[in-house]
Design a protein around this motif. Structure first.
Motif, mmCIF file in Angstrom:
data_model
loop_
_atom_site.group_PDB
_atom_site.id
_atom_site.type_symbol
_atom_site.label_atom_id
_atom_site.label_comp_id
_atom_site.label_asym_id
_atom_site.label_seq_id
_atom_site.Cartn_x
_atom_site.Cartn_y
_atom_site.Cartn_z
ATOM 1 N N VAL A 123 0.852 -1.183 0.000
ATOM 2 C CA VAL A 123 0.000 0.000 0.000
ATOM 3 C C VAL A 123 0.888 1.234 0.000
ATOM 4 O O VAL A 123 1.766 1.379 0.854
ATOM 5 N N GLU A 124 0.677 2.096 -0.971
ATOM 6 C CA GLU A 124 1.468 3.322 -1.033
ATOM 7 C C GLU A 124 0.570 4.520 -0.770
ATOM 8 O O GLU A 124 -0.650 4.446 -0.896
ATOM 9 N N THR A 125 1.182 5.620 -0.379
ATOM 10 C CA THR A 125 0.482 6.883 -0.190
ATOM 11 C C THR A 125 1.126 7.924 -1.094
ATOM 12 O O THR A 125 2.335 8.163 -1.004
ATOM 13 N N THR A 126 0.349 8.507 -1.977
ATOM 14 C CA THR A 126 0.856 9.523 -2.893
ATOM 15 C C THR A 126 0.226 10.863 -2.557
ATOM 16 O O THR A 126 -0.991 10.978 -2.462
ATOM 17 N N VAL A 127 1.056 11.847 -2.360
ATOM 18 C CA VAL A 127 0.583 13.202 -2.108
ATOM 19 C C VAL A 127 0.890 14.035 -3.347
ATOM 20 O O VAL A 127 2.050 14.242 -3.693
ATOM 21 N N HIS B 157 6.117 23.392 -3.448
ATOM 22 C CA HIS B 157 6.581 23.388 -4.834
ATOM 23 C C HIS B 157 5.821 22.415 -5.733
ATOM 24 O O HIS B 157 6.250 22.169 -6.869
ATOM 25 N N ALA B 158 4.716 21.864 -5.236
ATOM 26 C CA ALA B 158 3.850 20.958 -6.019
ATOM 27 C C ALA B 158 4.571 19.699 -6.495
ATOM 28 O O ALA B 158 4.167 19.074 -7.478
ATOM 29 N N ILE B 159 5.659 19.318 -5.780
ATOM 30 C CA ILE B 159 6.367 18.088 -6.120
ATOM 31 C C ILE B 159 5.583 16.899 -5.567
ATOM 32 O O ILE B 159 5.415 16.784 -4.344
ATOM 33 N N PRO B 160 5.066 16.006 -6.410
ATOM 34 C CA PRO B 160 4.361 14.826 -5.896
ATOM 35 C C PRO B 160 5.310 13.950 -5.078
ATOM 36 O O PRO B 160 6.470 13.749 -5.476
#
Length: 266
Positions: A2-6, A40-43
């Motif tokens: 399970v990963e979490t991406t922001v 900086h909107a870096i995912p």
């Protein structure tokens, strides 16, 4: 897994994949890296690792493919995660890797153990004797030993006391299921007996061709001599040192994240 991406992986901005330490911890203590998305909107992609070294690498490959970012990504590994990152990049040479960050990690387990013993030797003799007694008698799970270890950790792992909740959560996850940690490292912080005992990436570091940032702290396990092979052998390397210990993203947030942002956006 399970990963979490922001953030948005389709935004066109190179995502940063974060490898947590341990081994056997959870990613929670690294969650402060979401500030890279806020500012900086870096995912930013987090996940909890499982398995042995080769499986860890397979798992990372699978994650990149699953998220569709294998052709363009940055990678940050902290502590054990930095060891894994260096191993992964120098072994598999992922074509899509743009920039690499190795944070608070050793170039070999032998160097890390030497460093931790150096730090231990600076504590009062009674403290050292207590640690050695429990290690000798196999009672490292005792409250006395764990309390002593916390004193050591407050000096050399994270100097923000009380510890941030996220760091406590990650350590608790490892304590609840110590299988991975004890298999790979053993039961002592000062005497590696697990599968990582002979681990080293030193002889492959010259094959890391992407721009690489190496960071460490003044009072942590990844002392200057422990990270020296990274600095000496990686062709395109930059080194930044922080004033405190093993968790600069909690201890010196502003300087740390300014450093990370500047490197990723250069």
């Amino acid at each position: 897994m399970v990963e979490t991406t922001v953030g948005d992986l389709k935004s066109g901005i190179t995502p940063l994949v974060v490898l947590h330490g341990g081994p056997g911890m959870s990613h929670h203590y690294m969650i402060s890296h979401t500030v890279l998305y806020t500012t900086h909107a870096i995912p930013v992609v987090f996940y909890d690792q499982i398995g042995a070294v080769e499986l860890f690498m397979d798992e990372l490959d699978n994650l990149l493919t699953k998220l569709g970012i294998e052709s363009h990504f940055d990678l940050l590994g902290q502590s054990w995660g930095g060891m894994l990152a260096a191993d992964y990049v120098s072994t598999r040479h992922p074509r899509g890797l743009r920039r690499l960050i190795i944070a608070n990690a050793p170039a070999s387990e032998a160097l890390w153990e030497e460093s931790m013993l150096q730090h231990l030797s600076k504590f009062p003799q009674a403290f050292q004797d207590l640690v050695r007694k429990h290690e000798r008698e196999g009672t490292t799970s005792s409250k006395e030993y764990q309390d002593a270890l916390q004193v050591f950790y407050n000096k050399h792992t994270c100097q923000v006391v009380p510890w941030p909740e996220e760091l406590v959560m990650s350590f608790k996850a490892m304590e609840e299921d110590p299988t991975v940690y004890t298999t790979m490292l053993g039961t002592s912080e000062f005497n590696t007996t697990g599968t990582l005992k002979t681990w080293s990436v030193i002889d492959r570091l010259h094959t890391i061709t992407c721009p690489t940032l190496v960071v460490n702290g003044t009072e942590e396990g990844a002392q200057d001599f422990v990270i020296a092979p990274f600095i000496e052998r990686i062709p395109k390397v930059k080194w930044v040192k922080f004033a405190k210990s093993h968790c600069p993203f909690w201890e010196d947030k502003e300087y740390y994240f300014n450093t990370i942002e500047h490197f990723l956006l250069a």
